[in-house]
Design an enzyme around this catalytic site. Structure first.
Site, PDB file in Angstrom:
ATOM      1  N   THR A 194     -20.941   0.527 -10.071  1.00  0.00           N
ATOM      2  CA  THR A 194     -20.981   1.759 -10.862  1.00  0.00           C
ATOM      3  C   THR A 194     -20.974   1.455 -12.362  1.00  0.00           C
ATOM      4  O   THR A 194     -21.464   2.240 -13.165  1.00  0.00           O
ATOM      5  CB  THR A 194     -19.814   2.689 -10.451  1.00  0.00           C
ATOM      6  OG1 THR A 194     -19.969   3.918 -11.125  1.00  0.00           O
ATOM      7  CG2 THR A 194     -18.463   2.125 -10.790  1.00  0.00           C
TER       8      THR A 194
ATOM      9  N   TYR B 111     -13.631   7.759 -12.651  1.00  0.00           N
ATOM     10  CA  TYR B 111     -13.456   6.641 -11.711  1.00  0.00           C
ATOM     11  C   TYR B 111     -14.209   5.406 -12.211  1.00  0.00           C
ATOM     12  O   TYR B 111     -13.645   4.306 -12.294  1.00  0.00           O
ATOM     13  CB  TYR B 111     -13.944   7.019 -10.298  1.00  0.00           C
ATOM     14  CG  TYR B 111     -14.091   5.798  -9.421  1.00  0.00           C
ATOM     15  CD1 TYR B 111     -12.968   5.150  -8.907  1.00  0.00           C
ATOM     16  CD2 TYR B 111     -15.349   5.239  -9.155  1.00  0.00           C
ATOM     17  CE1 TYR B 111     -13.095   3.988  -8.139  1.00  0.00           C
ATOM     18  CE2 TYR B 111     -15.481   4.082  -8.391  1.00  0.00           C
ATOM     19  CZ  TYR B 111     -14.351   3.469  -7.897  1.00  0.00           C
ATOM     20  OH  TYR B 111     -14.481   2.313  -7.161  1.00  0.00           O
TER      21      TYR B 111
ATOM     22  N   LYS C  94     -12.974   1.344 -13.739  1.00  0.00           N
ATOM     23  CA  LYS C  94     -13.428  -0.015 -13.385  1.00  0.00           C
ATOM     24  C   LYS C  94     -13.844  -0.775 -14.642  1.00  0.00           C
ATOM     25  O   LYS C  94     -13.551  -1.973 -14.781  1.00  0.00           O
ATOM     26  CB  LYS C  94     -14.591   0.055 -12.384  1.00  0.00           C
ATOM     27  CG  LYS C  94     -14.180   0.583 -11.020  1.00  0.00           C
ATOM     28  CD  LYS C  94     -13.170  -0.328 -10.313  1.00  0.00           C
ATOM     29  CE  LYS C  94     -12.644   0.245  -9.027  1.00  0.00           C
ATOM     30  NZ  LYS C  94     -11.471  -0.424  -8.484  1.00  0.00           N
TER      31      LYS C  94
ATOM     32  N   LEU D   6     -22.463   8.475   2.039  1.00  0.00           N
ATOM     33  CA  LEU D   6     -23.562   8.717   2.975  1.00  0.00           C
ATOM     34  C   LEU D   6     -23.240   8.328   4.425  1.00  0.00           C
ATOM     35  O   LEU D   6     -23.397   9.143   5.342  1.00  0.00           O
ATOM     36  CB  LEU D   6     -24.807   7.938   2.492  1.00  0.00           C
ATOM     37  CG  LEU D   6     -26.036   8.012   3.393  1.00  0.00           C
ATOM     38  CD1 LEU D   6     -26.562   9.441   3.511  1.00  0.00           C
ATOM     39  CD2 LEU D   6     -27.136   7.086   2.863  1.00  0.00           C
TER      40      LEU D   6
ATOM     41  N   TYR E 274     -18.747  -4.774  -6.233  1.00  0.00           N
ATOM     42  CA  TYR E 274     -19.358  -4.406  -4.952  1.00  0.00           C
ATOM     43  C   TYR E 274     -20.486  -3.419  -5.179  1.00  0.00           C
ATOM     44  O   TYR E 274     -20.373  -2.513  -5.989  1.00  0.00           O
ATOM     45  CB  TYR E 274     -18.362  -3.715  -4.014  1.00  0.00           C
ATOM     46  CG  TYR E 274     -16.982  -4.298  -3.903  1.00  0.00           C
ATOM     47  CD1 TYR E 274     -16.732  -5.652  -4.083  1.00  0.00           C
ATOM     48  CD2 TYR E 274     -15.913  -3.462  -3.582  1.00  0.00           C
ATOM     49  CE1 TYR E 274     -15.457  -6.150  -3.952  1.00  0.00           C
ATOM     50  CE2 TYR E 274     -14.631  -3.962  -3.453  1.00  0.00           C
ATOM     51  CZ  TYR E 274     -14.402  -5.305  -3.655  1.00  0.00           C
ATOM     52  OH  TYR E 274     -13.132  -5.792  -3.530  1.00  0.00           O
TER      53      TYR E 274
ATOM     54  N   SER F 297     -17.013  -2.677  -9.334  1.00  0.00           N
ATOM     55  CA  SER F 297     -18.047  -1.853  -8.693  1.00  0.00           C
ATOM     56  C   SER F 297     -19.349  -1.899  -9.466  1.00  0.00           C
ATOM     57  O   SER F 297     -19.353  -2.010 -10.699  1.00  0.00           O
ATOM     58  CB  SER F 297     -17.530  -0.420  -8.634  1.00  0.00           C
ATOM     59  OG  SER F 297     -18.545   0.460  -8.291  1.00  0.00           O
TER      60      SER F 297
ATOM     61  N   ASP G 194       0.882  -1.174   0.000  1.00  0.00           N
ATOM     62  CA  ASP G 194       0.000   0.000   0.000  1.00  0.00           C
ATOM     63  C   ASP G 194       0.915   1.218   0.000  1.00  0.00           C
ATOM     64  O   ASP G 194       1.954   1.210   0.671  1.00  0.00           O
ATOM     65  CB  ASP G 194      -0.899  -0.028   1.261  1.00  0.00           C
ATOM     66  CG  ASP G 194      -2.118   0.872   1.138  1.00  0.00           C
ATOM     67  OD1 ASP G 194      -1.922   2.067   0.870  1.00  0.00           O
ATOM     68  OD2 ASP G 194      -3.228   0.373   1.314  1.00  0.00           O
TER      69      ASP G 194
END
Ligand code: NAD
Ligand code: WQD
Length: 341
Positions: A129, A152, A156, A203, A180, A127, A33
């Site tokens: 998305t 972004y 993906k 959120l 996800y 994702s 990381d």
């Protein structure tokens, strides 16, 4: 001998929860990381929960030479779980090249080394998305990918294509892409959790920070959507449930159980909750009244999306177990512990 798993982005939110599950299943874990969106203190939380110490190397996966050197030293890795990426939708609109370079550059470096070292197995963080606003709900893995709403999201989509093309050219590589939905909550120990830097975009950290008095008021983006209460609907999945799916996916690869060289799975609960449902669940478990107000819609938000997770349920034998209230309580307990409230 325990299998060696490289976890990129393993100090981050989902990565750290997955490292815990891997260590508890007796894998030997190697984290890389660059700490661009995480803090090294997370390692202590992991160690406290598991009583084990993962190997850690601070490394930027975009740095080709550094990645090559890492793999020269760690050529006996059995599988890679690739979480490392930048994930802010807003920032990606403002700085698209940073996102393409970081998210795709690191993936390309990783895959190049997997090819040269003949490493076989990859689990990739994708994702929901990529589905945009689906034509049919719940959305399954066969649904068409929609034009990405942000750079972004585009990283993906492109990443999945890069992985597929790489596998087609190198059939010893097998990959599982996990799409996800909305990961929330924290480990029940409250020793690790979600640590957004600055003002949260998402959120749930905004809710808990508002209740903790760090933010004044939660703005609910739109109450005129075509949903039961007018607010957007999402599939909120507990991060520990999500982490467990990675262990299942890694085992599936290691045990050679995959049916195709590239498999994709939705990871969600299969239930959609509105923003107001989330607020109500929070108020119930925290016994606190949340200060919130409706405001105009946020640009780029899809109205409603939730998963058809049947494929993951049947093929992986994985199912999200933890409900919304328990998850919101874990998010609140983490916030309180972190802030010393
Ligand atoms: P996170 O920011 O908490 O973790 C990502 C980690 O990767 C961080 O620790 C960061 O320092 C590290 N990193 C980033 N670029 C790196 C690089 N070039 N080299 C080395 N390390 C690097 O994010 P997260 O929420 O844990 O997300 C993990 C993955 O899941 C990401 O790929 C993200 O896009 C994906 N995802 C997240 C969500 C979500 O809502 N959290 C939803 C869908 C998919
Ligand atoms: C959830 C709901 C907001 C903040 C994003 C990314 C997505 C994925 C997960 C990685 C929406 C509403 C939010 C606030 C609000 N990440 N909201 N007030 O937008 O579903 O997904 O994170 O792949 O790519 O786009 O998650 O948590 O931002 O929003 O009313 O202050 O909460 O409008 O309906 P989102 P979110």
């Amino acid at each position: 001998m325990s299998k060696k798993i490289l976890v990129t982005g393993g100090i981050g939110y989902i990565g750290s929860h997955t490292v815990v599950e891997l260590l508890q299943q007796n894998f030997e874990v190697f984290i890389v990381d660059n700490l661009s969106n995480s803090h090294i203190s997370v390692l202590e939380g992991i160690e406290k929960i598991t009583g084990k110490k993962p190997h850690f190397t601070k490394l930027d996966l975009v740095n080709k030479l550094a990645v090559e050197q890492y793999f020269t030293k760690h050529h006996d890795i059995d599988a890679v779980i690739h979480f490392a990426a930048l994930k802010s939708v807003n920032e990606s609109v403002a700085e698209p090249l940073k996102y393409y370079q970081n998210n795709l550059g690191s993936l390309i470096n990783l895959l190049s080394n997997m090819i040269s070292l003949k490493l076989n197995y990859l689990v990739f963080s994708s994702s929901c998305t990529i589905y945009g606003q689906p034509d049919r709900l719940p959305v399954n893995e066969e649904a068409p990918k929609k034009t990405p709403l942000s750079p972004y999201g585009n990283t993906k989509q492109i990443a999945e294509e890069i992985i597929l093309d790489t596998i087609n050219a190198n059939d010893f590589i097998k990959a599982i892409s996990l799409r996800y939905f909305n990961p929330i909550g924290s480990h029940p120990s409250s020793l690790i959790g979600e640590l957004p830097l600055g003002i949260p975009n998402n959120l749930v950290p905004y809710v808990t920070q508002t209740a903790a008095g760090i933010r004044q008021q939660l703005k609910v983006y739109g109450n005129d959507y075509n949903t039961s209460d007018g607010t957007c609907i999402r599939d909120y999945i507990n991060v520990v449930d999500l982490a467990k799916a990675h262990v299942v996916a890694v085992n599936r690869l290691l045990e050679n159980k995959t049916k195709e060289n590239f498999e994709v799975f939705n990871l969600g609960t299969g239930k959609g909750y509105s923003v107001l449902d989330v607020i109500k669940a929070f108020e119930k478990v925290s016994k606190k009244k949340l200060n919130y107000a409706f405001t105009e819609r946020r640009s780029g938000d899809v109205e409603q999306v939730w998963a058809d997770a049947t494929k993951a349920n049947k093929v992986l034998g994985w199912k999200a177990e933890i409900g919304l209230e328990e998850t919101m309580l874990s998010a609140w307990n983490w916030e309180k512990k972190y802030r010393g409230i």
